[in-house]
Motif scaffolding. Sequence first.
Motif, PDB file in Angstrom:
ATOM      1  N   THR A  85       0.823  -1.210   0.000  1.00  0.00           N
ATOM      2  CA  THR A  85       0.000   0.000   0.000  1.00  0.00           C
ATOM      3  C   THR A  85       0.857   1.260   0.000  1.00  0.00           C
ATOM      4  O   THR A  85       1.755   1.416   0.824  1.00  0.00           O
ATOM      5  CB  THR A  85      -0.935   0.017   1.215  1.00  0.00           C
ATOM      6  N   ILE A  86       0.553   2.151  -0.926  1.00  0.00           N
ATOM      7  CA  ILE A  86       1.286   3.408  -1.084  1.00  0.00           C
ATOM      8  C   ILE A  86       0.314   4.562  -0.858  1.00  0.00           C
ATOM      9  O   ILE A  86      -0.700   4.669  -1.549  1.00  0.00           O
ATOM     10  CB  ILE A  86       1.900   3.515  -2.492  1.00  0.00           C
ATOM     11  N   GLY A  87       0.622   5.407   0.111  1.00  0.00           N
ATOM     12  CA  GLY A  87      -0.211   6.574   0.390  1.00  0.00           C
ATOM     13  C   GLY A  87       0.306   7.782  -0.373  1.00  0.00           C
ATOM     14  O   GLY A  87       1.404   8.266  -0.106  1.00  0.00           O
ATOM     15  N   ARG A  88      -0.474   8.253  -1.341  1.00  0.00           N
ATOM     16  CA  ARG A  88      -0.067   9.394  -2.178  1.00  0.00           C
ATOM     17  C   ARG A  88      -0.473  10.701  -1.502  1.00  0.00           C
ATOM     18  O   ARG A  88      -1.644  10.915  -1.187  1.00  0.00           O
ATOM     19  CB  ARG A  88      -0.711   9.287  -3.562  1.00  0.00           C
ATOM     20  N   ILE A  89       0.508  11.568  -1.318  1.00  0.00           N
ATOM     21  CA  ILE A  89       0.272  12.886  -0.733  1.00  0.00           C
ATOM     22  C   ILE A  89       0.638  13.943  -1.765  1.00  0.00           C
ATOM     23  O   ILE A  89       1.807  14.076  -2.139  1.00  0.00           O
ATOM     24  CB  ILE A  89       1.094  13.082   0.554  1.00  0.00           C
ATOM     25  N   VAL A  90      -0.360  14.667  -2.264  1.00  0.00           N
ATOM     26  CA  VAL A  90      -0.092  15.790  -3.164  1.00  0.00           C
ATOM     27  C   VAL A  90       0.438  16.913  -2.277  1.00  0.00           C
ATOM     28  O   VAL A  90      -0.302  17.492  -1.487  1.00  0.00           O
ATOM     29  CB  VAL A  90      -1.358  16.204  -3.928  1.00  0.00           C
TER      30      VAL A  90
END
Length: 591
Positions: free
Chosen positions: A212-217
């Motif tokens: 699982t990869i949490g994308r933070i803009v």
Amino acid sequence: MYKKLKKAILLLMLTALLAGCSDKVSADPQPPITGEEIDKPGEVTQPPEITEEERLKQELEKKIAEREELEKQRKSELAEFYVPLVPIGQEQEKRNVEVMALYATGYTAGNSLSKENIDAYGAYIKALADKDAAKAKELLPNAEKANKFERIIGIAVGTEINGVVINVKDDNGLITYESNIEIVQKLNENTPIPIKDVKNMLQVLKDYDIYTIGRIVTFKDKNFAVKSQEHSIQLKTGGTWLDPNSGNIPWINPFDKYVWDYNLSIAKEAALLGFDEIQFDYVRFPDGAKKYNPITEFPGRNGRDKDEAIAEFLEYAKTELEPYNVNIGADVFGIITRTWDDYPEDIGQTWILMGEHVDNMAPMVYPSHYSTGWYNLENPNAHPYLVVKGAMEEAVEKNSSMEKRPVIRPWIQDFNWAGIEYGPDKVRDQIIASKELGITEYMIWNPSNVYNPYAFIPKEAEKSTAYPVDKGELDYREKTPSDAADKYLSGMISSRYSYMYLMTPVADRVKSFDEYTKKHEASNVKLLNYKIQGYEMDPSSKDLATVNLYYKIEVTSGDTKQVIEKDNVKWNAVRESNIWKIKATFDTTAN
């Protein structure tokens, strides 16, 4: 006379005192202590014995008490950015996985999850992969019940896909789950929360062993910039700058440490929830710098270059996230594989500076984003294999110049553009272009989150090919040792120091490119002309060679300049991380 008498009296007194002590010892002797008396119960206490279980319990209680004190201190120091550490006993090691992931928005990831639907869709995909048409037809009715996110997980069940990238903070700066961070709650009041039960979602993904990869803009954050304008990019004339390339929205200021702490508080919470990796997207300044640089200002800049700020943010992120044992990735423009020292884009992204502080670099090498001429193509969007091949060759070369090399994990295009349809074959072509260069990880970008599983099922020709592809005497840029020498010398003659830096073995030069440049700018050797005469491979190693060449140099000594020519010169070449490098040495003695 008086002194002698005094000494005599003192001597008599001392003699009498010693005699008295002797009589007392003889009259009242102390018997020795026997072993039996030592063993008498009640007279000597032994420390109570405890079991191993009790000892471990005491140690745990001590650690918990120490942690409670530490958390009180951290809560006071971090204030509105406070996120607790991983609870004692729940620590996990970083996951080391060759990631092949699909992208999902918060709204897709917020769909309800039924393992029955996931398993049904996964079984259907496996039947497709096995070319069992009859079974696939039988399974299709149940498979069609799966929603968009269940299908993404099902594709992971039935193909090589093993990861998912999920928005944690989206392109508008909105958080996608219910946060417990004070500042995040404040800035996300009355905003939609698409992922209602993030813990359950992550648990389901964990049950299927999905990375699982949490994308933070990161710095493109309209929500934060509007609600906290003092932390946005400012106009010199006053007010907030609006980005015309992003729909006239404000950006938060990447030089501002308050902004850093805000993003990192979200990253910490995502890691605490169970994400395996934090991915920083839009970890840059806005593009179009030539237009906005003259009219904007960045509080907190303090004379730093933009790429310094981005590298320092990632370095800070690495330190702050270390207790959470989470991997870190950074998304970069596709052209960053070629450009050097943040020129000419001026968006703060320099590969070798950013890559030092992250576990992986993710260049967005979408063919649709390249204009005519790139990789000698009139329409790069029509040639996904060639675009990704060219970009990955450049990325490998950049990586080879680093002491600590991040994993290269490209973003792959899976969306139609300008009348060209990107079906499974075009998606797979991009994956193969990377695999040929030893790049086995990738992420797939489809904004609709609808994926064709055939893109992730290798065909027989691919299965029978050995990867990475053996290029013989050529390196991964399809260059020879002679080409490496030519690139080095052409860089020297044109003062293009990046070429020289890239073509020099890492151990043979300083790490800092700025220091390297200063050294060569101050050199007393000026290259006037050269000619590469060929190369010979070392019979003892496929990664060693000798380059033959001629050069003409001008050597300055004080006010004197001397021209020196050397022919039949031999330079050693070494293949480092699959890129040929040259050990350049100039003989400055007179002919």
